[in-house]
Enzyme design. Structure first.
Site, short mmCIF file in Angstrom:
data_model
loop_
_atom_site.label_atom_id
_atom_site.label_comp_id
_atom_site.label_asym_id
_atom_site.label_seq_id
_atom_site.Cartn_x
_atom_site.Cartn_y
_atom_site.Cartn_z
N ARG A 40 5.99 0.55 -4.71
CA ARG A 40 5.39 -0.09 -3.54
C ARG A 40 5.73 -1.58 -3.47
O ARG A 40 4.88 -2.40 -3.13
CB ARG A 40 3.85 0.04 -3.56
CG ARG A 40 3.31 1.38 -3.17
CD ARG A 40 3.48 1.66 -1.69
NE ARG A 40 3.25 3.07 -1.42
CZ ARG A 40 2.06 3.59 -1.19
NH1 ARG A 40 1.01 2.82 -1.12
NH2 ARG A 40 1.93 4.87 -1.00
N ARG A 79 1.87 -3.64 2.29
CA ARG A 79 0.89 -4.49 2.99
C ARG A 79 0.56 -5.80 2.29
O ARG A 79 -0.01 -6.69 2.90
CB ARG A 79 -0.40 -3.71 3.23
CG ARG A 79 -0.27 -2.73 4.37
CD ARG A 79 -1.37 -1.74 4.33
NE ARG A 79 -1.29 -1.01 3.07
CZ ARG A 79 -2.16 -0.08 2.68
NH1 ARG A 79 -3.18 0.20 3.44
NH2 ARG A 79 -2.00 0.54 1.54
N ARG A 125 3.91 -4.37 10.95
CA ARG A 125 2.96 -3.29 11.16
C ARG A 125 1.99 -3.57 12.31
O ARG A 125 1.41 -2.64 12.88
CB ARG A 125 2.19 -3.00 9.87
CG ARG A 125 2.92 -2.10 8.92
CD ARG A 125 2.82 -0.62 9.32
NE ARG A 125 1.51 -0.07 8.98
CZ ARG A 125 0.58 0.23 9.84
NH1 ARG A 125 0.78 0.04 11.12
NH2 ARG A 125 -0.58 0.71 9.45
N ASP A 139 8.17 7.59 3.14
CA ASP A 139 6.93 8.07 2.53
C ASP A 139 7.14 9.46 1.94
O ASP A 139 7.94 10.25 2.41
CB ASP A 139 5.77 8.10 3.53
CG ASP A 139 4.45 8.24 2.78
OD1 ASP A 139 4.01 7.25 2.18
OD2 ASP A 139 3.90 9.36 2.75
N TYR A 164 -1.08 17.94 -1.73
CA TYR A 164 -1.28 17.38 -0.38
C TYR A 164 -1.28 18.50 0.66
O TYR A 164 -2.09 18.50 1.60
CB TYR A 164 -0.17 16.39 -0.03
CG TYR A 164 -0.52 14.96 -0.34
CD1 TYR A 164 -1.49 14.28 0.41
CD2 TYR A 164 0.09 14.28 -1.37
CE1 TYR A 164 -1.81 12.97 0.13
CE2 TYR A 164 -0.24 12.97 -1.67
CZ TYR A 164 -1.18 12.33 -0.91
OH TYR A 164 -1.51 11.03 -1.20
#
Ligand code: CP3
Length: 345
Positions: free
Chosen positions: A29, A33, A42, A78, A155
């Site tokens: 990562r 953010r 974003r 992703d 998931y």
């Protein structure tokens, strides 16, 4: 043909367990953010649209790599995008993380999950790899990635994050036939997906088994190892494979047995013990607790020093966090970690 500069980069050498002039580092990562540039982008584009815009994916990673001074780039994408052409409805709602609208809940649902035979519907991933590779300085390798079969299956079944993986484990323990069909379909799809990334220009691959730590060793061996091994054994021999798991260090010997030339470890075990667990024929990646990056540069340098001391100069070490950079992390602290690793602690 001349050997491309990335071939003898510190990252690639360490992945092959060759000696390096300075310890390589990249961060899970590393783009995200915590970076103002990313938050600004974003503000204009939602996350899924971003992942499907190869120019933006390349731009984000190129900016990040330059800003941080890391030794490898990772594809900006992703883990869950592969599930869309496999028949699942993926959504990222703000603050909640990913949701799959039509999860596979029971044996009768398994046939709804389609096997991926080619990159149809995922052309943007191939393009993002190409564009990122084309924009990177030649000496920096690009890492492609995918979710490991268990994490993708969890998931697919839970439809989102889970605390106890209750629905996944109920299917897994209760109906081996359905579990085997699901895991086989996912594993084969992941092979197609990862091979396509190598063909498009990735120099190394990471398989993320982010959720596997909820399992004990016997269950890992029975329900997971054969499928992860199938993936890892189907990939080109000359491409370093990073096999990353988190949450349960007791699984490390089995993760290593399942395959991968580099084993990614988290902070729950010391690097010296981790190396004993995975065996001397593997390289190691990790393992600073991402929360350490919320402290200050002096503390970060101290902790990097401790981490490197455990490696004590053995060839085959790639510095990283034990899991992804947290959104609250100050950029200066990430840079302090990168610099501390390069300076040798
Ligand atoms: O910089 C990089 O590491 C490359 C890009 C990358 C992302 N996701 C971007 C992302 C990578 C390698 C991933 C992998 C991924 N995605 C994993 C495996 C790694 C891990 O953390 O265990 C998993 C489990 C996912 C699924 C996922 N995607 C979750 C659970 C979330 C929500 C949690 C969160 O941090 O927001 C995401 C969203 C996501 N993936 C973001 C980014 C930059 C944030 C999206 C946003 O901008 O809102």
């Amino acid at each position: 043909m001349a050997v491309p500069a990335w071939h003898d980069s510190p990252f690639m050498k360490a992945a092959r367990r060759e000696p390096v002039s300075r310890t390589p580092i990249w961060l899970m990562r590393q783009a995200g953010r915590y970076m103002a540039e990313y938050r600004e982008l974003r503000g204009k584009v939602d996350f899924l649209t971003l992942c499907k815009s190869p120019d933006l994916c390349a731009e984000i990673m190129l900016t990040t790599v330059e800003r941080l001074g890391v030794d490898a780039a990772i594809l900006f994408s992703d883990l869950l995008l592969i599930l869309e052409p496999m028949g699942l409805h993926l959504e990222f709602s703000s603050g909640e993380g990913p949701r799959l609208g039509n999860p596979i809940r029971q044996a009768g649902d398994v046939d709804r999950l389609l096997e991926l035979h080619d990159m149809g519907g995922l052309e943007f991933v191939v393009e993002a790899v190409r564009k990122t590779r084309a924009g990177l300085p030649e000496h920096l390798p690009l890492i492609g990635f995918a979710g490991a079969p268990f994490t993708l299956a969890a998931y697919t079944i839970e439809g989102g994050a889970s605390r106890d993986y209750r629905i996944t484990k109920t299917l897994m323990y209760g109906d081996f036939g359905a579990w085997d069909a699901l895991m086989t379909r996912i594993a084969r799809s992941v092979v197609v997906y990862l091979k396509a990334q190598v063909e498009a220009g990735a120099q190394a691959l990471q398989l993320f088994d982010s959720w596997v730590g909820c399992l004990g060793v016997d269950d890992y061996r029975r329900y997971v190892l054969p499928y992860s091994r199938m993936v890892l054994e189907s990939l080109p021999r000359d491409v370093p494979l990073i096999h990353f798991g988190t949450g349960n260090p007791a699984l490390l010997p089995l993760l290593s047995e399942a395959g991968g030339s580099v084993i990614g470890v988290d902070w729950r075990i010391g690097l010296d013990d981790a190396w004993r667990a995975v065996g001397p024929d593997k390289a190691i990646q990790g393992n600073l607790d991402p929360v350490v990056l919320l402290t200050d540069p002096a503390e970060i340098r101290r902790r990097v020093g401790e981490m490197l001391a455990q490696v004590s100069g053995r060839p085959g070490y790639i510095a990283n966090l034990g899991h992804g950079v947290l959104p609250q992390t100050p950029v200066e602290n990430v840079i302090a970690m990168v610099d501390a690793v390069h300076e040798g602690g």
